[in-house]
Design an enzyme around this catalytic site. Structure first.
Site, PDB file in Angstrom:
ATOM      1  N   SER A 213       0.857  -1.192   0.000  1.00 41.36           N
ATOM      2  CA  SER A 213       0.000   0.000   0.000  1.00 41.36           C
ATOM      3  C   SER A 213       0.888   1.235   0.000  1.00 41.36           C
ATOM      4  O   SER A 213       1.816   1.368   0.798  1.00 41.36           O
ATOM      5  CB  SER A 213      -0.963  -0.012   1.178  1.00 41.36           C
ATOM      6  OG  SER A 213      -0.306  -0.346   2.367  1.00 41.36           O
ATOM      7  N   GLY A 215      -0.207   4.424   0.274  1.00 47.63           N
ATOM      8  CA  GLY A 215      -0.960   5.576   0.780  1.00 47.63           C
ATOM      9  C   GLY A 215      -1.892   6.116  -0.291  1.00 47.63           C
ATOM     10  O   GLY A 215      -2.560   5.359  -1.000  1.00 47.63           O
ATOM     11  N   ALA A 216      -1.920   7.444  -0.433  1.00 43.26           N
ATOM     12  CA  ALA A 216      -2.844   8.078  -1.379  1.00 43.26           C
ATOM     13  C   ALA A 216      -2.526   7.722  -2.832  1.00 43.26           C
ATOM     14  O   ALA A 216      -3.355   7.900  -3.728  1.00 43.26           O
ATOM     15  CB  ALA A 216      -2.815   9.591  -1.193  1.00 43.26           C
ATOM     16  N   GLY A 218      -2.157   4.742  -3.961  1.00 43.35           N
ATOM     17  CA  GLY A 218      -2.794   3.485  -4.333  1.00 43.35           C
ATOM     18  C   GLY A 218      -2.020   2.279  -3.865  1.00 43.35           C
ATOM     19  O   GLY A 218      -1.396   2.317  -2.798  1.00 43.35           O
ATOM     20  N   GLY A 244      -5.458  -0.219   5.615  1.00 44.01           N
ATOM     21  CA  GLY A 244      -4.656  -1.369   5.193  1.00 44.01           C
ATOM     22  C   GLY A 244      -5.360  -2.686   5.492  1.00 44.01           C
ATOM     23  O   GLY A 244      -5.259  -3.648   4.718  1.00 44.01           O
ATOM     24  N   ASP A 245      -6.081  -2.730   6.609  1.00 44.28           N
ATOM     25  CA  ASP A 245      -6.802  -3.959   6.961  1.00 44.28           C
ATOM     26  C   ASP A 245      -7.949  -4.196   5.981  1.00 44.28           C
ATOM     27  O   ASP A 245      -8.236  -5.342   5.622  1.00 44.28           O
ATOM     28  CB  ASP A 245      -7.344  -3.856   8.396  1.00 44.28           C
ATOM     29  CG  ASP A 245      -6.232  -3.588   9.398  1.00 44.28           C
ATOM     30  OD1 ASP A 245      -5.092  -4.027   9.152  1.00 44.28           O
ATOM     31  OD2 ASP A 245      -6.490  -2.918  10.415  1.00 44.28           O
TER      32      ASP A 245
END
Lengths: 307, 307
Positions: A213, A215-216, A218, A244-245
């Site tokens: 991941s 973050g913003a 993608g 993230g989960d």
């Protein structure tokens, strides 16, 4: 059935204050508490989507009893190993004015070898009836760094490992189907700044696929057959705890269908992750946004910075 | 024996983090929990000074049981009324780098009329054997604003009331011997900015004497016979949580001796308050600093801003 494993489950307590000011005294206007920990959040998302799931974890003391009680009240199928050591508590401070989310986690309890052996046995039994096994979060105290590797070794269904640092590195030896580090975790364990090259390094060390991941930006998937980058349709602000989960829940859903198409995995993971940013607490998500976003995520082949 | 009354006692939980950053995730390196609430802090200071004291309060639920257990372990004589509603928890976040102290308090439990009647009976019985009765802190939910007035009315020993807002105003009708607002509380209940004039207003409304804490400026006493201002020998930085409670312990100690000399009351209150700023947690104080400071506090007659 997707089985989630949360060895260091926690009681998540959320305080609402107008604004958190370091050095000041605050009166919380509301206090909510519920079961938390990364794997519990994954199970909560799967349950809300109507996917058969079973949450495994470890609980002890009053806070542990509250974790188990909350799962029962939420109707989430669960099987927790009871231990003497008290479960940890995580405190979330929600500023209602500026919408910041501040977290304070307690260190986990220290388990005995016997505690862990009982838990490992319950994970082994649940894995035999599972479609996917998801292992999430930190390890409790008293447990060797190889604990996730020991749980994953010999499991015959697809596995997802979402942890960090030494527990992630040690876990790679059991060849998990997918690992899901974020950008910081990826850099930490590989020492490599470029996410694509860092992910390739984790695959060489044992990961079947890496879904990172960013973050913003993608999410990135690096797997047999190629690398893909998926971007949300728009940047969102909100509560990134649990995003993230939610992504892991999306990965597990696709793995449960059989041989995954990685663009499809990314699409679902990014859509759920974005919808989770709009949810007030970890494990919550905006189901309408998820459905819209699922068709709007852009997926492309990824290229490294030095290609 | 000085009796302290803490209707809204709390479990104080302290987390140590390097630095509290709103919007960030923190792992607490240490977690400590102990009995708290303003009257409990007063009793802790008195106990450390070897003064006979008895801490009365209300406790319920797991956190309430932890409060009572901690008092027993600390050797503080106590008598808590057990109720069904869970006691509140106060969370203290200690930044070890910049030494700021951030507090988050839960709202108190809601009591039944029967709960309060049992507690009031225990306070009435304890007051009959007391040298001084100290009532401290907020009132729990479900209790009328006149609750402190009801506890104090008819008590034949000197009384100290340390609360704020409507509970303070309503408490004045029972003519407490001393009230101890801080500058903010004093302004809030009187609407008057000048502390001397505001204190005179509280005396007209029923307070025998007003001992107001003015922060780093020291303390002001307005009583029959005059007004005095006491200043600490030097400004200190540290944990001001519990400094007011230490001052109340000092006031109670002097009241317990009989007709107090107000300069002596102020001297002890300011010295204990300053020593509490050096203590790591509310109810702790630096006994060496207290002893030195007791002789160093400067006490003068106070004059109003418009005299």
């Amino acid at each position: 059935m997707i089985v989630t494993v949360t060895p260091n489950a926690a009681l998540d307590v959320t305080y609402r204050v107008p604004r958190l000011v370091p050095g000041a005294a605050h009166r919380a206007s509301a206090v909510e508490s519920r079961a938390g920990g990364k794997g519990v959040n994954v199970a909560r998302v799967l349950h809300a989507l109507g996917a058969p799931t079973r949450a495994l974890g470890i609980a002890g003391g009053h806070d542990g009893a509250a974790v188990v009680r909350d799962l029962a009240e939420a109707g989430i199928v669960h099987e927790f190993t009871e231990v003497d050591a008290g479960s940890r508590r995580t405190t979330t401070i929600l500023s209602t004015v500026d919408e910041t989310v501040t977290l304070i986690s307690e260190p986990g309890p220290a388990l005995s070898e016997q505690d862990w052996a009982r838990f490992a046995a319950s994970v082994g039994a649940a894995a035999r009836g599972a479609s996917v096994l998801v292992c999430s979060g930190s390890l409790p105290g008293g447990v060797p760094v190889s604990a996730y590797a020991d749980l994953l070794r010999g499991v015959e269904v697809p596995t997802v490992l979402d942890t960090s640092g030494p527990a992630l590195l040690a876990g790679l030896s059991a060849r998990p189907s997918v690992v899901k580090p974020n950008l910081t975790e990826l850099r930490e364990v590989t020492g490599i700044g470029d996410p694509l090259r860092a992910a390739e390094e984790l695959r060489r060390a044992g990961a079947g696929a890496v879904v990172a991941s960013l973050g913003a930006e993608g999410m990135l998937a690096v797997a047999d057959g190629g690398s893909w980058l998926a971007r949300p349709s728009r940047a969102l602000t909100g509560n990134t705890t649990g995003a993230g989960d939610a992504a892991v829940a999306g990965i597990a859903l696709e793995l449960a269908k059989g041989a995954p198409g990685w663009p499809a995995v990314l699409r679902r993971a990014v859509a759920l992750s974005a919808a989770a940013v709009l949810g007030p607490l970890a494990g919550d998500f905006d189901i309408e946004h998820y459905r819209r976003e699922h068709d709007a995520v852009e997926v492309d082949h990824a290229t490294g910075t030095d290609d």
